[in-house]
Design an enzyme around this catalytic site. Structure first.
Site, PDB file in Angstrom:
ATOM      1  N   LYS B  76      49.729  20.795  51.715  1.00  0.00           N
ATOM      2  CA  LYS B  76      48.813  21.637  52.086  1.00  0.00           C
ATOM      3  C   LYS B  76      49.253  21.903  53.588  1.00  0.00           C
ATOM      4  O   LYS B  76      49.491  20.647  54.427  1.00  0.00           O
ATOM      5  CB  LYS B  76      47.364  20.980  52.122  1.00  0.00           C
ATOM      6  CG  LYS B  76      46.277  21.922  52.509  1.00  0.00           C
ATOM      7  CD  LYS B  76      45.038  21.328  52.236  1.00  0.00           C
ATOM      8  CE  LYS B  76      43.764  22.071  52.622  1.00  0.00           C
ATOM      9  NZ  LYS B  76      42.444  21.461  52.350  1.00  0.00           N
ATOM     10  N   SER B 151      39.108  24.271  50.265  1.00  0.00           N
ATOM     11  CA  SER B 151      40.168  24.912  50.911  1.00  0.00           C
ATOM     12  C   SER B 151      41.454  24.751  50.456  1.00  0.00           C
ATOM     13  O   SER B 151      42.413  25.402  50.917  1.00  0.00           O
ATOM     14  CB  SER B 151      39.827  24.286  52.459  1.00  0.00           C
ATOM     15  OG  SER B 151      40.408  23.126  52.447  1.00  0.00           O
ATOM     16  N   SER B 175      36.911  20.311  48.926  1.00  0.00           N
ATOM     17  CA  SER B 175      38.310  20.867  48.893  1.00  0.00           C
ATOM     18  C   SER B 175      39.401  20.812  48.196  1.00  0.00           C
ATOM     19  O   SER B 175      40.538  21.515  48.127  1.00  0.00           O
ATOM     20  CB  SER B 175      38.470  21.163  50.424  1.00  0.00           C
ATOM     21  OG  SER B 175      37.861  21.906  51.076  1.00  0.00           O
TER      22      SER B 175
END
Lengths: 95, 482
Positions: B76, B151, B175
């Site tokens: 990420k 997210s 997330s």
């Protein structure tokens, strides 16, 4: 609590955020609706409840006050917008 | 190769069925072919991936490979990666090349894993749909009209689309779990303090936690064993040994009691999601699990408490982006204040600005007791609910989100509507508990995840239940048609 455009301007200043004046009403509306959501908290009596800042109630770990890192100034300044002689450049603060 | 799980890839590499270079090339080719549609990567590091793959093959030839050596993954774009742009999904950091790597990245590098690149995400991890990214929304591989969740939407979508076998994610209010649910993959949010936060760009420091995302629970167990552990560089890292998560996977489930929080199955839960969960509960009953109704009476307060604490901490953390030391700087600043204000005004997107302003307001003079202190008191009430439930049951089971993946553009104009999506995930972060999302079926062609929640440090139990469930179901093996 309803926020108006003046409140948004004040909060934006505290947060050092430039907000386009054409957007302040939209931000005022959004922040007002978020605060209405948040205000549901006020329906609960928490007088006897200790605030919880850490999910495991752990305290901050300390370490001996000794130098552990090597100087990496050149490396760390490579991403800076403006640098001269190892210093970060900003607009003149003192005349 | 691309249909194999991480565990199967490890076996294939060990047996010499293929090399890391071949595997890495296969994934890079797949990214090149499909990611223009999905947009799950912000940066693809083709050259360094091939070099790392060749190094992994050499390490294996020298007899020094670990289980994970040579396996590709993606990070990420919130994790700092030395020499590679680390944008956090923001214009503010579009030009930021990290001068060091996060502890999690270093640990996985040391295992010899091969980073394919950096995945897309909501800006500064603030969002539940991946629509707040400066680099554009991610498309759900199951349905291009649907969001992938957020997210960590890029990580989840890339795994679902077989563009990578695994990825790192972070979870501040859901997330990892919500995008895992929306994309039909397996994701684990560990106990707060289990995985180092060092080098993970901070959003809300008392809630942020990194974790693994992959296709199966077994894969997540392998990754978590490598990611977890004490880190002196993270002052909130917990000094506690890391169990071998893989060795606990095969324990039988008989004798286990799982609680069903009634507040997680009430009004607001989509009937099609509830049906999928009922079927999963029956499968687990057949494996010997006993279910019991429990109550988490303060559940409805999780959203208001979270949306004070997280923005308050964010407003403080994001003050570091000042246009002086790194990140975006505006053109021709008149003075220092103008430099701060315009650099931040130009560098941050609308949702980040909203959260900074809410946090600034909540922490401003005269409001502290009514907002931040009150939210921290409610945080304790929520935590006490969970601890009381765990006196009666071993784990909890519920939905991850009220619905399956919603359509792009359907909620991003109304922040409060978006926040209500997080009702079943936020409390777990506020209490610091481990939680995971496990594929449990589909509703109208879109994946549904079930959430498993455990007491602090009981990740092994969560992975055990998820693995036993995945042995008798095939939801996690389904692949979207690209």
């Amino acid at each position: 609590m309803a926020l108006n455009q003046d409140d948004v301007a004040k909060v934006a200043h505290l947060a050092r955020l430039a907000i386009d004046s054409s957007n302040t009403q939209a931000y005022a509306d959004d922040l007002t609706s978020i605060l209405a959501l948040v205000d549901q908290m006020q329906t609960v009596d928490t007088q006897q409840v200790d605030p919880m800042s850490h999910p495991l109630d752990a305290t901050q770990r300390l370490r001996p006050d000794e130098v552990t890192e090597a100087d990496q100034r050149n490396l760390l300044q490579q991403g800076a917008p403006a640098v001269e002689q190892g210093l970060f450049l900003v607009p003149k603060v003192i005349e | 190769m691309i249909d194999l799980t991480l565990t199967q890839l490890a076996d294939g590499l060990a047996q010499g069925d293929f090399t890391s270079r071949e595997l890495t090339d296969a994934y890079l080719a797949r990214i090149a072919e499909h990611d223009a549609q999905i947009n799950s990567f912000i940066t693809v590091t083709e050259d360094s991936a091939r070099q790392a793959a060749e190094a992994a093959d050499a390490r294996r030839a020298a007899g020094q490979a670990s289980l994970l050596t040579g396996i590709p993954l993606a990070h990420k774009d919130i994790f700092c990666t030395q020499g590679v742009r680390t944008s956090c999904g923001s214009k503010m950091l579009d030009n930021f090349v990290a001068p060091y790597s996060a502890t999690v990245v270093e640990k996985l590098d040391q295992e010899g894993m091969v980073s394919l690149g950096k995945t897309n995400m909501d800006e500064f991890a603030m969002g539940s749909s991946n629509e707040s990214s400066f680099y554009g929304p991610v498309r759900n591989p199951w349905d291009a009209q649907a969001v992938p969740g957020g997210s960590s939407g890029g990580s989840a979508a890339a795994i679902a689309a077989r563009l990578t076998p695994a990825a790192t994610g972070t979870d501040t209010g859901g997330s990892i779990r919500q995008p895992a649910s929306f994309c039909g993959i397996t994701g684990l949010k560990p106990t707060y303090g289990r995985v180092s936060r060092w080098g993970m760009i901070a959003y809300a420091s008392s809630l942020d936690q990194g974790g693994p995302m992959a296709r199966t629970a077994e894969d997540c167990a392998l990754l978590l064993s490598a990611m977890a552990g004490f880190d002196p560089k993270d002052s909130t890292s917990i000094q506690r040994g890391v169990p071998d998560y893989r060795s606990a996977l095969d324990s039988p489930l008989s004798g286990l009691t799982i609680g069903l929080p009634k507040e997680y199955f009430g009004d607001g839960l989509d009937a099609s999601v509830a049906d999928v969960l009922q079927a999963a509960i029956r499968e687990l009953e057949a494996l010997g699990v006993t279910f019991k109704d429990v109550s988490l009476p303060n559940t409805r307060l999780a959203i208001p408490s979270y949306y004070v604490i997280a923005p308050a901490e964010a407003s403080s953390n994001l003050s570091r982006f000042d246009g002086v030391r790194f990140g975006h700087r505006c053109e021709n600043p008149q003075d220092l204040e103008d430099l701060y204000k315009r650099s931040r005004g130009e560098g941050f997107g609308a949702e980040v600005k909203r959260r900074i302003m809410i946090g600034t307001y909540a922490l401003s003079e005269g409001f502290y007791d009514a907002y931040y202190r009150k939210a921290q008191q409610i945080r304790r009430l929520l935590t006490q609910d969970f601890l009381a439930a765990f006196n009666e049951v071993d784990l909890l089971l519920g939905p991850v989100a009220p619905t399956t993946a919603f359509n792009l553009g359907s909620k991003n104009n109304d922040p409060v509507q978006m926040y209500l999506e997080d009702i079943y995930t936020l409390g777990i972060n506020l209490a610091g508990l481990p939680g995971m999302s496990v594929p449990a079926g589909f509703a109208a062609g879109r994946p549904v995840g079930m959430q498993l929640i455990g007491p602090h440090f009981e990740e092994a139990r969560l992975l055990n239940v998820a693995h036993q469930y995945q042995r008798v179901t095939d939801h996690h093996q389904q692949a979207p048609a690209l």
